[in-house]
Design a protein around this motif. Structure first.
Motif, PDB file in Angstrom:
ATOM      1  N   UNK A 186       0.830  -1.204   0.000  1.00  0.00           N
ATOM      2  CA  UNK A 186       0.000   0.000   0.000  1.00  0.00           C
ATOM      3  C   UNK A 186       0.864   1.252   0.000  1.00  0.00           C
ATOM      4  N   UNK A 187       1.916   1.292   0.804  1.00  0.00           N
ATOM      5  CA  UNK A 187       2.803   2.458   0.824  1.00  0.00           C
ATOM      6  C   UNK A 187       3.937   2.283  -0.183  1.00  0.00           C
ATOM      7  N   UNK A 188       4.803   1.339   0.067  1.00  0.00           N
ATOM      8  CA  UNK A 188       5.942   1.057  -0.806  1.00  0.00           C
ATOM      9  C   UNK A 188       6.481  -0.304  -0.407  1.00  0.00           C
ATOM     10  N   UNK A 189       6.907  -1.065  -1.375  1.00  0.00           N
ATOM     11  CA  UNK A 189       7.428  -2.392  -1.079  1.00  0.00           C
ATOM     12  C   UNK A 189       8.939  -2.336  -0.873  1.00  0.00           C
ATOM     13  N   UNK A 190       9.401  -2.868   0.245  1.00  0.00           N
ATOM     14  CA  UNK A 190      10.824  -2.994   0.551  1.00  0.00           C
ATOM     15  C   UNK A 190      11.577  -1.664   0.451  1.00  0.00           C
ATOM     16  N   UNK A 191      11.303  -0.707   1.336  1.00  0.00           N
ATOM     17  CA  UNK A 191      11.927   0.624   1.233  1.00  0.00           C
ATOM     18  C   UNK A 191      13.435   0.633   1.463  1.00  0.00           C
ATOM     19  N   UNK A 192      13.983  -0.341   2.169  1.00  0.00           N
ATOM     20  CA  UNK A 192      15.450  -0.392   2.326  1.00  0.00           C
ATOM     21  C   UNK A 192      16.084  -0.791   1.000  1.00  0.00           C
ATOM     22  N   UNK A 193      15.587  -1.871   0.416  1.00  0.00           N
ATOM     23  CA  UNK A 193      16.157  -2.369  -0.834  1.00  0.00           C
ATOM     24  C   UNK A 193      16.010  -1.361  -1.967  1.00  0.00           C
ATOM     25  N   UNK A 194      14.939  -0.572  -1.938  1.00  0.00           N
ATOM     26  CA  UNK A 194      14.730   0.416  -3.001  1.00  0.00           C
ATOM     27  C   UNK A 194      15.657   1.617  -2.868  1.00  0.00           C
ATOM     28  N   UNK A 195      16.298   1.766  -1.698  1.00  0.00           N
ATOM     29  CA  UNK A 195      17.173   2.900  -1.468  1.00  0.00           C
ATOM     30  C   UNK A 195      16.470   4.097  -0.872  1.00  0.00           C
ATOM     31  N   UNK A 196      15.180   3.959  -0.556  1.00  0.00           N
ATOM     32  CA  UNK A 196      14.433   5.085   0.023  1.00  0.00           C
ATOM     33  C   UNK A 196      14.648   5.219   1.528  1.00  0.00           C
ATOM     34  N   UNK A 197      15.096   4.156   2.174  1.00  0.00           N
ATOM     35  CA  UNK A 197      15.309   4.172   3.626  1.00  0.00           C
ATOM     36  C   UNK A 197      16.633   3.484   3.921  1.00  0.00           C
ATOM     37  N   UNK A 198      17.449   4.112   4.762  1.00  0.00           N
ATOM     38  CA  UNK A 198      18.759   3.529   5.064  1.00  0.00           C
ATOM     39  C   UNK A 198      18.622   2.367   6.037  1.00  0.00           C
TER      40      UNK A 198
END
Length: 313
Positions: free
Chosen positions: A97-109
């Motif tokens: 719903x928000x974003x899938x896998x935000x660490x792997x996408x580079x959006x979250x450290x």
């Protein structure tokens, strides 16, 4: 090989959405129905207000931490999906719903994700300790099993059974929070009821929806290794057992009007589990798998409504 780098200077609300995506918060909120359901079935009604609200907050912290732990342990694997442009999540996927896998996408450290995970893990430990020290053991065991599950992604499709055990940790802890000496007969029934719901209604359909990308990165899942026919049978058998065990768990609970509640539980099982499972068996495609995953996610909430109504009549 290129790797995603965390993005900086993001608006505060976007940062919040990334943390909520990390912990799959919409799904985690739906999951809160499960420990409340288990506690009410154990007691035959609502727990005392202090236990109820402390339990809900503790369960929220636990789900938030464990879902985030999953992404932390798995982020290198998930990054391969991004590098190969394999991710298939979308608005029809409850976990995206928000974003899938935000660490792997580079959006979250990973560092921020680790702090978030530890914070909610400590909150869950504090709440578990206040409810019943044995709940601390259950939570730590769930964290360990979740780590094992993530590390086994290429090693064995039997990791699905580890996932089943992890998903039962919340409701089992809820039982010990309201009754330090529960009926072991009831406890075993509830464990396997929710275990087979997780296997047939959550984990395997979710793997089915990801089968193309999982095949590309050599993941070990039932759909990848054994194909749609075998996997459809696993789903149907697991969810058939779920409905039967749901009836048995209700009958052995302390709820009033157990026969009426048991009959209503069958109706909930047919709507949320069996009908979409038969549709998946017939169509054997990603859309049917996601429909089953999404609808079965609401099965414990539907059961909770039935139990509340049965308790108030």
């Amino acid at each position: 090989m290129s790797t995603a780098q965390p993005r900086t200077n993001q608006p505060v609300m976007l940062q919040v959405r990334l943390f909520l995506a990390l912990s799959r918060t919409p799904h985690g909120i739906i999951d809160l129905a499960t420990p409340v359901l288990a506690a009410m079935m154990c007691l035959g009604g609502f727990p005392p207000a202090r236990v109820l609200w402390l339990g809900i907050l503790t369960a929220f912290a636990g789900y938030t931490s464990v879902y985030a732990l999953n992404d932390l342990v798995d982020y290198r694997t998930d990054r391969k999906r991004f590098e190969k442009n394999l991710l298939s999540g979308g608005p029809d996927d409850l976990d995206s719903i928000f974003l899938r896998h935000p660490i792997a996408s580079g959006d979250l450290s990973p560092g921020k994700a680790l702090v978030w995970t530890i914070f909610w893990g400590l909150a869950a430990l504090a709440g578990a300790l206040a409810l019943n020290p044995f709940c601390v053991v259950i939570f730590l065991a769930a964290c360990l099993l979740e780590t094992v599950y993530c590390l086994a992604w290429q090693k064995s499709c039997l990791k699905v059974f580890v996932s089943g055990a992890v998903k039962t940790a919340g409701p089992v802890a809820a039982i010990y929070a309201v009754d330090p000496r529960p009926s072991y007969h009831f406890l075993v029934l509830l464990f396997f009821w929710l275990f087979f719901w997780e296997v047939g209604g959550q984990n395997v359909p979710n793997d089915w929806a990801d089968v193309e990308e999982d095949r590309e990165i050599h993941a070990s899942t039932f759909p990848v290794l054994y194909g749609p026919a075998f996997t459809a049978n696993v789903v149907l058998i697991s969810l058939g057992l779920t409905v039967c065990l749901g009836v048995m768990t209700v009958i052995h609970s302390r709820l009033p009007y157990t026969l009426a509640v048991a009959a209503a539980s069958v109706a909930a099982g047919v709507w949320h589990l069996l009908l979409p499972a038969f549709r998946l068996y017939a169509r054997r495609d990603r859309d049917a798998a996601l429909e089953l995953f999404n609808r079965s996610s609401y099965y414990p909430a539907a059961m909770l409504v039935i139990v509340i109504v049965g308790s108030l009549v």
